[in-house]
Structures are given as structure tokens and as C-alpha cells.
Scaffold this active site. Structure first.
Site, PDB file in Angstrom:
ATOM      1  N   CYS A 211       2.029   0.741  -8.678  1.00 50.67           N
ATOM      2  CA  CYS A 211       3.109   1.341  -7.887  1.00 50.67           C
ATOM      3  C   CYS A 211       4.377   1.505  -8.703  1.00 50.67           C
ATOM      4  O   CYS A 211       5.246   2.312  -8.345  1.00 50.67           O
ATOM      5  CB  CYS A 211       3.371   0.517  -6.630  1.00 50.67           C
ATOM      6  SG  CYS A 211       3.660  -1.223  -6.937  1.00 50.67           S
TER       7      CYS A 211
ATOM      8  N   GLY B   7       0.814  -1.205   0.000  1.00 49.85           N
ATOM      9  CA  GLY B   7       0.000   0.000   0.000  1.00 49.85           C
ATOM     10  C   GLY B   7       0.845   1.250   0.000  1.00 49.85           C
ATOM     11  O   GLY B   7       1.989   1.251  -0.467  1.00 49.85           O
TER      12      GLY B   7
ATOM     13  N   GLU C  93       5.642  -3.396   1.158  1.00 41.82           N
ATOM     14  CA  GLU C  93       5.739  -3.061  -0.264  1.00 41.82           C
ATOM     15  C   GLU C  93       4.962  -1.770  -0.467  1.00 41.82           C
ATOM     16  O   GLU C  93       3.732  -1.753  -0.358  1.00 41.82           O
ATOM     17  CB  GLU C  93       5.161  -4.186  -1.132  1.00 41.82           C
ATOM     18  CG  GLU C  93       5.977  -5.462  -1.103  1.00 41.82           C
ATOM     19  CD  GLU C  93       5.405  -6.530  -2.022  1.00 41.82           C
ATOM     20  OE1 GLU C  93       4.514  -6.203  -2.831  1.00 41.82           O
ATOM     21  OE2 GLU C  93       5.837  -7.687  -1.917  1.00 41.82           O
TER      22      GLU C  93
END
EC number: 1.2.1.71
Length: 488
Positions: free
Chosen positions: A278, A221, A244
Site C-alpha cells: 500500500c 485493505g 488502513e
């Protein structure tokens, strides 16, 4: 509504009421109450009680359950893909690939577990030295909204494979996908208590992370939440914490021969998933001069034609929506602030409908902005920075607290080797989109992008710990005693 799954039973949450909506139509897709701290404790106890029996099951039996889960995903692929699409806003073609990745994760996890763990032994004097691996116990998995099926699955699968029991706390923005995923696990025959679903927002997450009964936590997140978790776990070496998080990822463009190939790769890097990966490119580093001007003109022209639409729109769009109206507003506000600080809009991001979280691609030149914010803008907003030479490009690429992904588009292998060596990132690509990575490769970054690589090939390292033993079947007095000890 029964929103929680604890100890093999569906239960109503007793916490705050929340709902998920289709980000384009605003139609309510799911509504329920989150888990309270007391319900979190019940789930932790259920997982703890289920742990011994699950851990003692032979590995092949656990693998069989996981393989049945993979088959269930394939049988219900259309249903799951549609659920992902309507709740996240991503186009169906992309949701289908996510379900495929979920199913493929089983074989990848099994292979890595066999290679990274197992049993090894050898003679040592009059005994045998043995190395085996044991599961940690009860672990929590916090899932994100951008890949609500695939990313939490990447932690749940190896954790279960190793013999752990799991508490799954999905994003409060994608509860329906989480519920459907747990239904697939139930259909696969996973025993009660081995996987528990804890829906909820911030309060539920805080209660789960703070519960002393968990042995580890795997988080995917935002850096903000990840940093809070890291502070919360400070001074707790007995707990595993794998984070992560996001990135302010640079994509450096050299003067390549094929401009259209560069443009296509930039678009795939910056705007796929509406910029909600991401690893998406956030900063595009382009050389100063006429060649760079021409590249940007071509990029703007092509990006302006990108199809944006609802998840099930036909013909299929390249970009769906961002996750929510709130996310759309935050991105529009960020663009407005950039422009107010002196940035130049090469292609202004727009929100065509006020009540739909659809955004068009934005390309903003921030070269002249002296105080650029080092933050992850999670959406289709690409910042352009012009550079004078390759050394300056590398310096600018590394000018961030983050270190998740970095990429170079160049015809020079020597320049790539220099870029690879000097880049501060966990993923470094050459002439491929920044969002591309092998599903078997360990995923993660450095700096504010997180710690460890608790996925893919290295997942087993974080789901089971090695136990070293010296063993012999008979207890005997050695032929030679240690000096100073007499038995007679």
C-alpha cells in the site's frame, strides 16, 4: 473441508465454495466453503463467552501465550514462508522476512502495551485517583492478501494482549496462510473461543461487519471496501472502526548527485512485492529538462532487466507475480486506457504468459494526460509526471484524495524540511524507499487512506480503553458537609 475455526473446533463452512490458486501455475492450493451469517453469529457468541476468562487472565499469562506463538512461528518459519510464497506469488526471500516480522510483532506489542496502558495512581483529597485500562470485548480483524500473515497479525496480537477475543476474517485470496497461522495459535495454547477463523468472501465480511455483537473492527485493505465499512458504521459511536487503506503515493525526485542511488530507490519503492504494497510509489515526479531525461533513461534501462518469476524460482527473482489473473488483467487494462488517453510508454508492462499472473515492470509518462484518474493501481505500474519547479512538485504530490505515503529524493535538507511540512501524508521519507517504515512506528494515512493508527506503538490505544476511578477503602461521612445537607 473444515475451513472455519469456531469455539475451539474446526468446522465446514456452509456458505459459498471458493478456492485459492498459485497465481503462476494456477494450481489449486486450498478449497472450502465460507461462513454463513449464522456461522458468523456462532463465532461471535463463542468469542463473547470466551472473553471474561481471557480478560481476567493476568497480563503475564497472556504474554506467555503470545511468546509461545512467536516461538511457534520461528519453529515453522520455512513452512509458513513457503505457504505465503505459493499463495501470494511473492518470492521466498520476501516471504521469509514477513514471517520474521510476524514473530517480532510480539515484543513490539508487549512494549507498547506496557508504555501506553498499565496502572497509574495518585492521591486526590481523601481518596486515590486511579487510571486503569480494560479490553473492549469482541473485535473483528479483516486481513489483506498482500501481507496475509504480518498485517492481520499486527491487529490480532495487540488485541489478544489487551484481553480481547478476536474474529479473524482473512482475504478470500489467501485462506491457506490464515489457516496455518491459526494452527500456530492453537499450538501456542490459545484457549478455545479466544480466536475464531471465519473464511469467506464478500458475504462473510458483510455478515461479520454487520453483527451487533462485535465491539470493534480493524480493517486493512482497499479504499473501496473501507469506505463501505465507514458508511455501514455511520452513527455507531459505540463501535471502534480503524481503517488502513491504500494510497496514490508520490515519490518526488530532485536533481541528486548519485543517479544510480536514485534509480535503485525508485525501483525499491515502485516494484518491490510486484507493486503490491500500500506504500508503493504510484506516481514518480521528475524535473523537466535534460537531467530528468537522463534519470528516466537510466531507470528504464535498469527496470527492463529486473528478474520476474515464480516464488521459488532459483536464482531468486526480485519480483514475483501479482495476486491473481484477474488482478493482472485489471492492471493491463489500466495501462491500455492510459495509453489510449495520451500517455507515453517509457517501458510497457507486459504479461509474458497468459495463464500466469506475472507482470514485468511498467513505466508510463502521464504528464500530457489531462484527466488522470486518482486511483491506486495495485501492481508494478509506475506513472511519471514531469514538474517545472519544486513548488509545482509539492502541489502535484498533494493532488490526490489519498494521503498514505510520500517521499523525496534530494541532497537538500532544506527542501526535505519544506516537503515534510507541506506533504499531506502519514508517512514521509527522505532518501529512503517509500515502502520503508519502522515496525515500531504507528502506520497509517490521512484522507481516503484511512483513519487512526491502530498498529505498532499506538495499537494499545485501540485495544483497551482507559477507566478513571476515585477509590477509598472506607465509606465515611466527610468532616464538612455540603451546604444545604444535614444528617442530624
Amino acid at each position: 473441508m473444515n475451513s472455519l475455526y469456531i469455539a475451539g473446533s474446526w468446522l465446514a463452512g456452509q456458505g459459498e465454495l471458493f478456492e485459492s490458486r498459485n497465481p503462476v501455475t494456477q494450481h489449486v492450493l486450498w478449497a472450502g466453503n465460507g461462513a454463513t451469517a449464522e456461522q458468523v453469529e456462532s463465532a461471535v457468541q463463542a468469542a463473547r463467552q470466551a472473553f471474561p476468562a481471557w480478560a481476567r487472565r493476568p497480563l503475564e499469562e497472556r504474554i506467555s501465550v503470545l511468546e509461545t506463538f512467536a516461538a511457534t512461528l520461528k519453529n515453522r518459519a520455512d513452512e509458513i514462508a513457503r505457504c505465503i510464497g505459493e499463495e501470494t506469488g511473492k518470492p521466498l526471500w520476501e516471504s521469509v522476512t514477513e514471517v520474521t516480522s510476524m514473530a517480532n510483532k510480539i515484543a513490539i506489542s508487549v512494549q507498547s502495551y506496557r508504555e501506553r496502558t498499565g496502572e497509574k495512581s495518585g492521591p486526590l483529597g481523601d481518596a486515590t485517583a486511579v487510571l486503569r485500562h480494560k479490553p473492549h470485548g469482541v473485535v473483528a480483524v479483516f486481513g489483506p492478501y498482500n501481507f496475509p500473515g504480518h498485517l492481520p497479525n499486527g491487529h490480532i496480537v495487540p488485541a489478544l494482549l489487551a484481553g480481547n477475543t478476536v474474529l479473524f476474517k482473512p482475504s478470500e485470496l489467501t485462506p491457506k496462510v490464515a489457516e496455518l497461522t491459526v494452527q500456530c495459535w492453537i499450538e501456542a495454547g490459545l484457549p478455545a473461543g479466544v480466536l475464531n477463523l471465519l473464511q469467506g468472501a464478500r458475504e462473510t465480511g458483510i455478515a461479520l461487519a454487520a453483527n451487533p455483537g462485535i465491539d470493534g473492527l480493524f480493517f486493512t485493505g482497499s479504499s473501496r471496501t473501507g469506505n463501505h465499512l465507514h458508511q455501514q458504521f455511520s452513527g455507531r459511536p459505540d463501535k471502534i472502526l480503524a481503517l488502513e487503506m491504500g494510497g496514490n503515493n508520490p515519490l518526488v525526485v530532485d536533481e541528486v548527485a548519485d543517479v544510480d542511488a536514485a534509480v535503485y530507490t525508485i525501483i525499491q519503492s515502485a516494484f518491490i512485492s510486484a507493486g503490491q504494497r500500500c506504500t508503493c510509489a504510484r506516481r514518480l515526479l521528475v524535473p523537466e529538462g535534460a537531467w530528468g531525461d537522463a534519470l528516466l533513461a537510466r531507470l528504464v534501462a535498469v527496470s527492463a532487466t529486473i528478474a520476474v518469476g515464480a516464488f521459488d524460482q532459483q536464482p531468486a527473482p526480485f519480483m514475483g507475480s501479482v495476486i491473481s489473473l484477474a488482478a493482472a488483467k485489471a492492471l493491463m487494462d489500466a495501462q491500455e486506457l492510459m495509453l489510449a488517453n495520451g500517455a507515453v510508454a517509457l517501458l510497457e508492462m507486459t504479461q509474458p504468459q497468459d495463464q500466469a499472473a506475472l507482470l514485468t515492470p511498467g513505466i508510463i509518462d502521464v504528464t500530457g494526460v489531462t484527466a488522470r484518474e486518482d486511483e491506486e493501481l495495485f501492481g508494478p505500474l509506475l506513472q511519471v509526471i514531469r514538474y517545472a519547479d519544486f513548488a509545482a512538485a509539492i502541489a502535484e504530490a498533494n493532488n490526490t484524495q489519498y494521503g498514505l505515503a510520500a517521499g523525496l529524493l534530494s541532497d537538500s535538507e532544506a527542501r526535505y524540511q519544506q516537503f515534510w511540512l507541506e506533504s499531506r501524508a502519514g508517512i514521509v521519507n527522505w532518501n529512503k524507499q517509500l515502502t520503508g517504515a519502522a515496525s515500531t512506528a504507528p502506520f497509517g494515512g490521512v484522507g481516503a487512506s484511512g483513519n487512526h493508527r491502530a498498529s505498532a506503538y499506538y495499537a494499545a490505544d485501540y485495544c483497551a480503553y482507559p477507566v478513571a476511578s476515585l477509590e477509598t477503602p472506607s465509606l465515611v461521612v466527610p468532616a464538612t458537609l455540603t451546604p444545604g445537607v444535614r444528617l442530624s
